[in-house]
Design a protein around this motif. Structure first.
Motif, PDB file in Angstrom:
ATOM      1  N   CYS A  17       0.730  -1.142   0.011  1.00 56.81           N
ATOM      2  CA  CYS A  17      -0.081   0.071  -0.011  1.00 56.81           C
ATOM      3  C   CYS A  17       0.816   1.304  -0.100  1.00 56.81           C
ATOM      4  CB  CYS A  17      -0.797  -0.160   1.181  1.00 56.81           C
ATOM      5  SG  CYS A  17      -2.292  -1.351   1.405  1.00 56.81           S
ATOM      6  N   VAL A  18       1.971   1.178   0.940  1.00 60.86           N
ATOM      7  CA  VAL A  18       2.807   2.327   0.865  1.00 60.86           C
ATOM      8  C   VAL A  18       3.615   2.595  -0.572  1.00 60.86           C
ATOM      9  CG1 VAL A  18       4.669   3.483   2.045  1.00 60.86           C
ATOM     10  CG2 VAL A  18       3.121   2.206   3.351  1.00 60.86           C
ATOM     11  N   THR A  19       3.891   1.579  -1.074  1.00 65.71           N
ATOM     12  CA  THR A  19       4.375   1.565  -2.599  1.00 65.71           C
ATOM     13  C   THR A  19       3.496   2.216  -3.609  1.00 65.71           C
ATOM     14  OG1 THR A  19       5.939  -0.254  -2.135  1.00 65.71           O
ATOM     15  CG2 THR A  19       5.426   0.236  -4.379  1.00 65.71           C
ATOM     16  N   ALA A  20       2.172   1.762  -3.435  1.00 61.79           N
ATOM     17  CA  ALA A  20       1.072   2.321  -4.314  1.00 61.79           C
ATOM     18  C   ALA A  20       0.917   3.713  -4.305  1.00 61.79           C
ATOM     19  CB  ALA A  20      -0.238   1.568  -4.027  1.00 61.79           C
ATOM     20  N   GLY A  21       0.927   4.100  -2.918  1.00 64.75           N
ATOM     21  CA  GLY A  21       0.637   5.553  -2.551  1.00 64.75           C
ATOM     22  C   GLY A  21       1.546   6.493  -3.509  1.00 64.75           C
ATOM     23  N   SER A  22       3.125   6.112  -3.361  1.00 65.60           N
ATOM     24  CA  SER A  22       4.281   6.680  -4.023  1.00 65.60           C
ATOM     25  C   SER A  22       3.939   6.724  -5.330  1.00 65.60           C
ATOM     26  CB  SER A  22       5.523   6.187  -3.488  1.00 65.60           C
ATOM     27  OG  SER A  22       5.652   6.251  -2.336  1.00 65.60           O
ATOM     28  N   VAL A  23       3.526   5.444  -6.095  1.00 68.77           N
ATOM     29  CA  VAL A  23       3.411   5.435  -7.407  1.00 68.77           C
ATOM     30  C   VAL A  23       2.325   6.282  -7.829  1.00 68.77           C
ATOM     31  CG1 VAL A  23       3.077   3.882  -9.315  1.00 68.77           C
ATOM     32  CG2 VAL A  23       4.733   3.351  -7.483  1.00 68.77           C
ATOM     33  N   LEU A  24       1.103   6.128  -7.113  1.00 68.00           N
ATOM     34  CA  LEU A  24      -0.045   6.816  -7.790  1.00 68.00           C
ATOM     35  C   LEU A  24       0.088   8.498  -7.580  1.00 68.00           C
ATOM     36  CD1 LEU A  24      -2.667   4.980  -5.555  1.00 68.00           C
ATOM     37  CD2 LEU A  24      -2.690   5.171  -8.257  1.00 68.00           C
ATOM     38  N   GLN A  25       0.984   8.832  -6.852  1.00 64.56           N
ATOM     39  CA  GLN A  25       1.445  10.312  -6.668  1.00 64.56           C
ATOM     40  C   GLN A  25       2.274  10.718  -7.813  1.00 64.56           C
ATOM     41  OE1 GLN A  25       3.159  11.404  -3.123  1.00 64.56           O
ATOM     42  NE2 GLN A  25       2.019  13.413  -3.187  1.00 64.56           N
ATOM     43  N   ALA A  26       3.032   9.772  -8.557  1.00 65.59           N
ATOM     44  CA  ALA A  26       3.991  10.122  -9.370  1.00 65.59           C
ATOM     45  C   ALA A  26       3.502   9.898 -10.993  1.00 65.59           C
ATOM     46  CB  ALA A  26       5.221   8.905  -9.254  1.00 65.59           C
TER      47      ALA A  26
ATOM     48  N   PRO B 118       9.070   6.019  -0.353  1.00 65.37           N
ATOM     49  CA  PRO B 118      10.079   7.338  -0.468  1.00 65.37           C
ATOM     50  C   PRO B 118      11.160   6.742   0.307  1.00 65.37           C
ATOM     51  CG  PRO B 118       7.815   7.835   0.437  1.00 65.37           C
ATOM     52  CD  PRO B 118       7.657   6.354   0.265  1.00 65.37           C
ATOM     53  N   LEU B 119      11.368   5.791   1.021  1.00 64.02           N
ATOM     54  CA  LEU B 119      12.629   5.382   1.507  1.00 64.02           C
ATOM     55  C   LEU B 119      13.364   4.231   0.662  1.00 64.02           C
ATOM     56  CD1 LEU B 119      11.935   5.184   5.378  1.00 64.02           C
ATOM     57  CD2 LEU B 119      13.013   7.233   3.940  1.00 64.02           C
TER      58      LEU B 119
ATOM     59  N   ILE C 125       2.682   5.478   5.659  1.00 62.75           N
ATOM     60  CA  ILE C 125       2.747   5.026   7.172  1.00 62.75           C
ATOM     61  C   ILE C 125       2.602   6.230   7.933  1.00 62.75           C
ATOM     62  CG2 ILE C 125       4.401   4.015   8.821  1.00 62.75           C
ATOM     63  CD1 ILE C 125       5.694   2.744   6.704  1.00 62.75           C
ATOM     64  N   ARG C 126       1.668   5.919   9.026  1.00 57.83           N
ATOM     65  CA  ARG C 126       1.230   7.142   9.835  1.00 57.83           C
ATOM     66  C   ARG C 126       1.932   7.309  11.210  1.00 57.83           C
ATOM     67  NH1 ARG C 126      -3.142   4.852   7.562  1.00 57.83           N
ATOM     68  NH2 ARG C 126      -3.468   3.354   9.323  1.00 57.83           N
TER      69      ARG C 126
ATOM     70  N   ASP D  41      -2.042   0.259  13.700  1.00 56.18           N
ATOM     71  CA  ASP D  41      -2.560   0.939  13.279  1.00 56.18           C
ATOM     72  C   ASP D  41      -2.021   2.187  12.236  1.00 56.18           C
ATOM     73  OD1 ASP D  41      -5.004   0.060  14.510  1.00 56.18           O
ATOM     74  OD2 ASP D  41      -4.808   1.238  16.136  1.00 56.18           O
ATOM     75  N   ARG D  42      -0.919   2.219  12.464  1.00 58.17           N
ATOM     76  CA  ARG D  42      -0.092   3.255  11.857  1.00 58.17           C
ATOM     77  C   ARG D  42       0.318   2.773  10.299  1.00 58.17           C
ATOM     78  NH1 ARG D  42       6.312   3.207  14.045  1.00 58.17           N
ATOM     79  NH2 ARG D  42       5.939   5.307  12.925  1.00 58.17           N
ATOM     80  N   LEU D  43       0.102   1.350  10.178  1.00 59.52           N
ATOM     81  CA  LEU D  43       0.274   0.927   8.711  1.00 59.52           C
ATOM     82  C   LEU D  43      -1.175   0.847   7.850  1.00 59.52           C
ATOM     83  CD1 LEU D  43       2.461  -2.141   9.561  1.00 59.52           C
ATOM     84  CD2 LEU D  43       3.222   0.275   8.918  1.00 59.52           C
ATOM     85  N   PRO D  44      -0.983   1.111   6.523  1.00 58.26           N
ATOM     86  CA  PRO D  44      -2.034   1.369   5.819  1.00 58.26           C
ATOM     87  C   PRO D  44      -2.459   0.138   5.146  1.00 58.26           C
ATOM     88  CG  PRO D  44      -0.086   2.014   4.418  1.00 58.26           C
ATOM     89  CD  PRO D  44       0.203   1.755   5.877  1.00 58.26           C
ATOM     90  N   SER D  45      -3.902   0.048   4.917  1.00 60.61           N
ATOM     91  CA  SER D  45      -4.316  -1.394   4.345  1.00 60.61           C
ATOM     92  C   SER D  45      -5.346  -1.134   3.316  1.00 60.61           C
ATOM     93  CB  SER D  45      -4.944  -2.333   5.592  1.00 60.61           C
ATOM     94  OG  SER D  45      -5.957  -1.605   6.357  1.00 60.61           O
ATOM     95  N   VAL D  46      -5.896  -2.024   2.501  1.00 62.73           N
ATOM     96  CA  VAL D  46      -7.026  -1.588   1.446  1.00 62.73           C
ATOM     97  C   VAL D  46      -8.259  -1.820   2.365  1.00 62.73           C
ATOM     98  CG1 VAL D  46      -8.054  -2.700  -0.516  1.00 62.73           C
ATOM     99  CG2 VAL D  46      -5.703  -2.708  -0.307  1.00 62.73           C
ATOM    100  N   ASP D  47      -8.968  -1.032   2.032  1.00 68.38           N
ATOM    101  CA  ASP D  47     -10.680  -0.976   2.385  1.00 68.38           C
ATOM    102  C   ASP D  47     -11.263  -1.882   1.894  1.00 68.38           C
ATOM    103  OD1 ASP D  47     -12.935  -0.375   3.495  1.00 68.38           O
ATOM    104  OD2 ASP D  47     -13.265   1.570   2.890  1.00 68.38           O
TER     105      ASP D  47
END
Length: 373
Positions: free
Chosen positions: A22-31, A339-340, A62-63, A69-75
């Protein structure tokens, strides 16, 4: 095309690396350049349900805080989505309660940002091949081989590439004769690393200093995979990574290598050191290496890519041992894009920034057909 190519960014999945996907996808979706591509975010919930996700990059970070709870997940409660079972028309079909199914449109390419089993291991690649849909990254066989670290070592060694000595332990063998498994592990000499054979993100990995810690390490790894790899520890080694990209003509290019240096209380590059920003990890991009060692790393990266039969991209991880020798640790067919993450950092240092990297991977996938090639 008379319209923009439609990209389905697929993320989440059933593996223990769900959150990192999910974290990876967030970066790709933004790019992804929305002027060039029409983007559809597709999440795979932990139970395997495909849903039409929001695609909000902020929700996939990652929150702050502590715990799961700090890790994202698919709804998983969102509208279901599926590829229409027709290899002549790769349409996404959305279904919602109390509403007839509706076609979302044809998909031109899938960007499968899945890490671990049920995604990075050839399973979704096979599904997309059957549906006749182009996709980013390695095909079925290369994905499966690279996911299984034990078979990957066999393939790399057969191609003349240096690998660390290891043995495999299955759940059946451990249950039937744990003493024999302990004996095989001890023959390698301590310290050892014990890891799920088909895992990633350092989940389920333990460093074992002596025989007293072996049982717990094996059992911890078996929670994630019924096949466990027990491997010699590369004591005193430098951890170096190198990126590989394919060109439209099929040739390969390698990035400048980078080095990971672990500080603080971490004995190795574990999950927290990889993904949590406050952890003490130092990254040298590019790595400070003698010219001959850098040339060797880049050459071995390209050879490993070809030996496994990769396509599109891969990250090859190495140990540079205290005597200067180089050993291939593993090969990742869908390296992280957080991002890391090292893969985009290495390519940025090589002159290809993050949006251009994503665009290149999509163009490579659009230019490649499905089926035998």
């Amino acid at each position: 095309m008379s319209r923009k190519p439609r990209v389905a960014v697929v993320f989440g999945g059933r593996s223990s690396e769900h959150a990192i996907s999910c974290v990876t996808a967030g970066s790709v979706l933004q790019a992804i350049d929305r002027e060039q591509y029409d983007v559809v975010p597709v999440g795979i919930a932990r139970d395997g349900r495909w849903v039409l996700e929001s695609g909000d990059p902020e929700r996939l970070r990652i929150r702050a805080g502590s715990g799961a709870d700090r890790l994202p997940s698919v709804d998983g409660g969102r509208a279901s989505v599926a590829l229409a079972p027709d290899a002549t028309s790769a349409e996404l079909v959305v279904t919602e309660p109390a509403a007839p199914p509706r076609a979302l449109g044809e998909v031109d390419v899938v960007f499968p940002l899945l890490h671990g089993p049920w995604g990075e291991d050839g399973t979704i690649q096979g599904q997309l091949e059957m549906a006749g849909v182009r996709y980013v990254g390695a095909g079925v066989l290369a994905s499966a081989v690279a996911m299984d670290k034990a078979y990957m070592k066999v393939v790399l060694a057969a191609a003349g590439l240096p690998v660390m000595p290891s043995v495999t332990v299955t759940a059946r063998e451990w249950s039937a004769d744990a003493a024999a498994c302990r004996e095989r592990a001890a023959s390698l000499g301590y310290p050892l690393f014990v890891k799920p054979a088909r895992g990633g993100s350092s989940i389920g990995i333990s460093k074992v200093h002596d025989a007293s810690g072996l049982d717990k390490a094996v059992e911890d790894a078996l929670v994630h995979d019924p096949k466990v790899l027990v491997e010699v520890c590369a004591t005193g080694a430098r951890e170096i990574e190198c990126g590989v990209l394919q060109a439209l003509d099929g040739s390969t290019e390698t990035s400048v290598p980078a080095e990971i240096r672990i500080t603080g209380d971490h004995e190795f590059y574990d999950f927290d050191a990889k993904y949590l920003p406050e952890e003490a990890t130092e990254l040298d991009v590019p790595a400070v290496l003698p010219d001959d060692v850098e040339r060797q790393l880049r050459e071995l990266s390209a050879r490993a890519f070809e030996a496994v039969g990769c396509e599109g991209l891969a990250r090859v991880d190495f140990f540079v041992l205290p005597d200067g020798s180089v050993v291939v640790n593993e090969l990742n067919t869908m390296p992280g894009f957080t991002p890391l993450s090292m893969f985009p950092r290495m390519w940025a240092a090589s002159g290809l920034d993050y949006p251009a990297l994503v665009d290149r991977l999509l163009r490579l996938a659009l230019a490649r057909g499905t089926g035998l090639r």
